[in-house]
Design a protein around this motif. Sequence first.
Motif, PDB file in Angstrom:
ATOM      1  N   ASP A   1      10.576   0.111   9.275  1.00  0.00           N
ATOM      2  CA  ASP A   1      10.134   1.455   8.891  1.00  0.00           C
ATOM      3  C   ASP A   1      10.346   2.448  10.031  1.00  0.00           C
ATOM      4  OD1 ASP A   1       9.397   0.513   6.414  1.00  0.00           O
ATOM      5  OD2 ASP A   1       7.313   0.116   6.995  1.00  0.00           O
ATOM      6  N   ASP A   2      10.062   2.019  11.269  1.00  0.00           N
ATOM      7  CA  ASP A   2      10.257   2.924  12.405  1.00  0.00           C
ATOM      8  C   ASP A   2      11.735   3.225  12.628  1.00  0.00           C
ATOM      9  OD1 ASP A   2       7.597   3.239  12.965  1.00  0.00           O
ATOM     10  OD2 ASP A   2       7.504   1.565  14.372  1.00  0.00           O
TER      11      ASP A   2
ATOM     12  N   THR B   1      12.742   5.717  10.122  1.00  0.00           N
ATOM     13  CA  THR B   1      12.140   7.026  10.427  1.00  0.00           C
ATOM     14  C   THR B   1      12.943   7.770  11.495  1.00  0.00           C
ATOM     15  OG1 THR B   1       9.937   6.182   9.885  1.00  0.00           O
ATOM     16  CG2 THR B   1      10.053   8.188  11.230  1.00  0.00           C
TER      17      THR B   1
END
Length: 506
Positions: free
Chosen positions: A100-101, A104
């Motif tokens: 997810d990071d 992002t």
Amino acid sequence: MVVFAASLISKAGKPLVSRQYMDMSRIRIEGLLAAFPKLVGSGKQHTYVETENVRYIYQPMEGLYLLLITNKQSNILEDLDTLRLLSKIVPEFATSFDEDDIVTFAFEIVAAFDEVISLGYKENISVMQVKQNCEMESHEEKLHKMIIQSKINDTKDLMKKKAQEIDKNKLEQKVKSGYGSMASFSSGKPMAPSAVEETRYSRPEPVPTPVSKPAAAKGPSKGMQLGKSKKGNDILESLAKEGEAVELVFRPAAAGGLAATAILSSDPVTLIIDEKLSVLLDRQGGCENVEVIGTMSLTVNSEADACIRIGISSGVNTNFQFKTHPNIDKTQYSNNNMLCLKDPSKPFPVGSELGVLKWRMQSKDQSLVPITINCWPSVSGVQTYVNIEYESTSDFDLQNVSIVIPLPGSSTDPSVNQVDGDWCFDLKRGAVVWTIDLVDDSNRTGSMEFVVSAADAESFFPVEVSFTSSKIYCDVAVDSVMYTVKEGAAKYTFKKFLTTGEYIVQ
């Protein structure tokens, strides 16, 4: 070396970040990425896989793979060097290696990859340069904002003084009017001066205290239309038209100070010397390059003080190359150490900063380096012991020293056994930040030791250093500021400071 694509993919084969650099179809790139997880076998020690047409070079990063797809004729040593550089860049922009990071911060990571690889070829660039390019950090912009803020603060001080003068005048007028109304008895006979004075000071009338509110808040009063305060308003109006935002910006502290202090000056002339030091050291302690770039800037705050000449003194600066502003009289500078315009009757620009003198020095002399860093990583079993020390020369007192040591993909705090000063773990940068408030004769040397998981010694470089100092390299000082169209000397404020540019141990 020719890189077809650079990607971050999960171990399940899901592409998270992908960047194409050569003229290949998107379907072809996606096919190559989809085939990669099938080619990676478990338990293999090598980090590349070759097929009939391409070569995959990869590095595991926790639950991800950092992958380069190149042609088979590419130099694999250069490819591995590029892969290592990219692996150091990813933690600079992503807080962790979670999918997810990574998604992002995909845009920032792709932009950083583009700084390293251009049209399939590796650029000669470091991690710090990539970060600076992506952040678009500008030392000149910071310096410009410092000067603007100094002007704003000076104008605010002037407005406060004028507001206090106005309140003081109002108070005097009010006291005088009270004195006149009591100048006689009800019988109409004038009072004696002593009786008047006694009655005046015995009245229980409250005396208002001067306030520092701008007169504009009181409505259209004539008080703020005094001639001297109009200039302060003009400066603020011109700054607003230029779109300048009012914010608090600081300069490095003066000698002996540990904190940054704002430069405030009510003098009509301000002279600032700003030197930027860039140093490149190797990890064996040798010096590869020392560069000093300095600027003397002049700011005139009043039209009445714009026609001036500046007398300077300089010692033996044989290694420096000097250059004056095109409008400065070079003959006066060469013969008399005087900075003045070619036409002495013309004024300097008012309200704006002007660089009147610049200099540059470049050398490989290690004695010019104010602080050296030695970093010694050593592996013992499943741990790496990192011993790092600094050594400073007695010529400079350094404030706000910061030494940044990168960690190899670590997401937990290291174990610090000993440190002279303070330290913290920067999770986003993936680095240990060692700070010393002041390095002077009491602590010219210092050391730090910490322990992390076993890692290659290459992972702890480059080490970045930053600091400030009130001492500069070039022996230049301001002796006097004299008027050219009238007699006398002008009041001036003179500041000088040294900051770091690119100061690294690689």
